[in-house]
Design a protein around this motif. Structure first.
Motif, short mmCIF file in Angstrom:
data_model
loop_
_atom_site.label_atom_id
_atom_site.label_comp_id
_atom_site.label_asym_id
_atom_site.label_seq_id
_atom_site.Cartn_x
_atom_site.Cartn_y
_atom_site.Cartn_z
N VAL A 199 20.72 16.86 21.34
CA VAL A 199 21.71 16.77 20.15
C VAL A 199 20.90 16.66 19.04
O VAL A 199 21.13 17.11 17.88
CB VAL A 199 22.59 15.87 20.58
CG1 VAL A 199 23.66 15.69 19.33
CG2 VAL A 199 23.71 16.44 21.60
N VAL A 200 19.96 15.55 18.93
CA VAL A 200 19.10 15.05 17.97
C VAL A 200 18.43 16.46 17.35
O VAL A 200 18.45 16.74 16.23
CB VAL A 200 18.48 13.97 18.04
CG1 VAL A 200 17.49 13.76 17.05
CG2 VAL A 200 19.48 12.74 18.31
N ALA A 201 17.54 17.03 18.29
CA ALA A 201 16.70 18.19 18.15
C ALA A 201 17.59 19.16 17.33
O ALA A 201 17.30 19.84 16.33
CB ALA A 201 16.05 18.74 19.25
N GLY A 202 18.90 19.38 18.06
CA GLY A 202 19.52 20.55 17.68
C GLY A 202 20.09 20.41 16.35
O GLY A 202 20.16 21.53 15.44
N VAL A 203 20.44 19.28 16.09
CA VAL A 203 20.96 18.74 14.56
C VAL A 203 20.01 18.85 13.51
O VAL A 203 20.08 19.45 12.37
CB VAL A 203 21.68 17.38 14.46
CG1 VAL A 203 22.01 16.98 13.17
CG2 VAL A 203 22.67 17.48 15.39
#
Length: 493
Positions: A199-203
């Motif tokens: 999720v962090v990488a995607g955001v």
């Protein structure tokens, strides 16, 4: 109650408090050497390992004391603060960290995803309290301030604010420890850890996607010490020529449309006097450029910055957040924006960029660039710059920072340092760079293409953090309280 037989390595040890000291040191070291910020990714592991097995309140207090001292004590001699302020900061952070350790010991023994979320939420509350309860230097007091050295990794803070960093650090480490130590929570903890990283990488990728719609060439001028001799004081003819006029001419020849000078570069007896700052008006008219120059208005006792262009003075902003050492009139905290070549330019001064209230207002009004005249001193210059960079990332505007006795820097809306110059090492100098902007200057309002006028723009913020501020802190606080009450009630049943 958890089944201790399911945990690996449950026995207490007299050496457990050393783990608290190690966690404190790991938190501290990045503040001194920001390139070591990734060390924070393991900083809470020693603490989590011992808290899962610690049952004595006396030992928990000992762990918290050593963790607090490990974090704050090594920084005191480096900052060279006055003794009363140094003592206040040591006591403040030690008390905060002791309270955090005691609360954490209650949370982490639950194990699994919910316990890890509660631990991360508590860290968010801790960081917010550290910044706000004793607001000497605002977000420069944040545990995760040095992560601005890795701006692409923290692009998600345009949604959460700076506290989102410590949430991710706490959550991933707590899940990792739970996966290793608790067999029954291993699968869920590993799945939660992987999901968090994805999720962090995607955001981050989503925030950083897309190219700039335009660029503006800007420059920042700075120097080391004012007033040591005639040619080092911009208030003298020779000093003005060397420190201001020559860099301005060079920047104008390179195409700079905005040139920023440091905080209180001049003392002006009365800014209503037509002769005040007239030298800059003449230079801007002759070379068709614009400047933002810091000065002190002696009559009103205000620390101000003036925007000046070929038409004259375009607008003024007064410093709002004062340091503990400053005793003069403060501003109202209202944004002041001028339009230069259709680009919205705002201003803050030095200590203002350690706080988010004013920077978020500029974000809501979709400012493209902030001019920040600054006056630092050597021990704090790096920490202050780290804090400044967060304001660009949170609200996605560029920053042109001109410093005396510190570091001048030009920062992109992504938090990238496009140019920088440490004046304590290299004395006077000028930096120049093309800054990208990620929205068209005409979006969201009308009339901003008229250069040289002061404007007030309607709402329409670019980032969630600009619009809603510390919503993430509130959400974490509510979750932490709810989980704590639930755990407490279970212990009674």
């Amino acid at each position: 109650m958890i089944d201790a037989s399911e945990d690996i390595c449950c026995a207490e040890s007299p050496r457990d408090p050393i783990a608290g000291f190690l966690s404190g040191v790991l938190l501290m070291v990045a503040g001194v050497f920001p390139v070591l910020s990734p060390v924070h990714m393991i900083a809470f592991v020693p603490l989590l390992l011992v808290l899962r097995r610690t049952t004595s309140w006396r030992r928990r207090l000992h762990i918290g004391l050593l963790m607090g001292l490990g974090f704050v004590a090594p920084q005191v001699p480096l900052l060279r603060l006055p003794a009363p302020i140094a003592v206040a900061l040591v006591v403040y952070f030690v008390v905060l960290i002791i309270a955090f350790v005691c609360a954490s010991s209650f949370l982490v023994r639950g194990g699994g995803i919910w316990s890890s979320l509660a631990f991360a939420a508590l860290l968010v509350v801790l960081d917010w309290v550290a910044v706000t309860a004793l607001p000497m230097w605002g977000t420069a007091q944040s545990f995760v301030r040095p992560w601005s050295w890795y701006p692409k990794a923290i692009a998600f803070t345009s949604i959460t604010g700076i506290t989102g960093i410590i949430f991710i650090l706490g959550l991933t480490q707590s899940l990792g420890v739970a996966a290793v130590l608790q067999r029954r929570h291993r699968t869920g903890s590993l799945a939660g850890l992987i999901a968090t990283l994805v999720v962090v990488a995607g955001v981050d990728l989503a925030v950083l996607s897309g190219g700039p719609s335009s660029h503006l060439k800007v420059a920042a001028v700075g120097w080391e010490q004012v007033g040591t001799d005639g040619d080092a004081d911009p208030g003298t003819p020779d000093g003005f020529r060397r420190l201001c006029e020559e860099p301005l001419l060079k920047a104008a020849r390179l195409g700079a449309r905005l040139i920023v000078f440091p905080e209180t570069a001049f003392h002006v007896p009365d800014e209503s006097d037509p002769a005040a700052l007239v030298q800059f008006v003449d230079l801007c008219r002759e070379h068709d450029t614009h400047v933002a120059v810091g000065y002190f208005n002696e009559r009103s006792r205000e620390n101000r910055v003036a925007f000046i262009g070929p038409e004259g003075v375009l607008g003024r902003y007064t410093k709002t957040h004062l340091t503990p050492f400053e005793d003069y009139a403060r501003g109202t905290g209202e944004p002041q924006i001028v339009a230069i070549d259709g680009v919205k330019i705002g201003a803050m001064i030095c200590q203002d960029d350690n706080y988010t209230d004013l920077s978020r207002k500029y974000g809501v009004q979709r400012a493209n660039v902030l001019a920040i005249p600054t006056n630092d001193w050597e021990p704090v210059r790096k920490a202050h710059l780290q804090s400044t960079i967060h304001r660009a990332i949170e609200s996605r505007f560029a920053i042109v920072r001109a410093a005396s006795n510190g570091i001048s820097a030009i920062i992109s809306p992504d938090g990238e340092r496009l140019a920088s110059l440490d004046h304590t090492l290299h004395d006077a100098g000028m930096i120049v760079a093309d800054i990208p902007m990620y929205n068209r200057p005409s979006e969201g309002t009308s009339g901003i293409r008229v250069p040289g006028r002061l404007h007030t723009f309607p709402s329409g913020g670019r980032t969630l953090y600009s619009q809603f501020g510390d919503w993430f802190v509130s959400a974490c606080g509510i979750f932490f309280l709810s989980y704590s009450v639930s755990r407490f009630l279970k212990t009674l049943s």
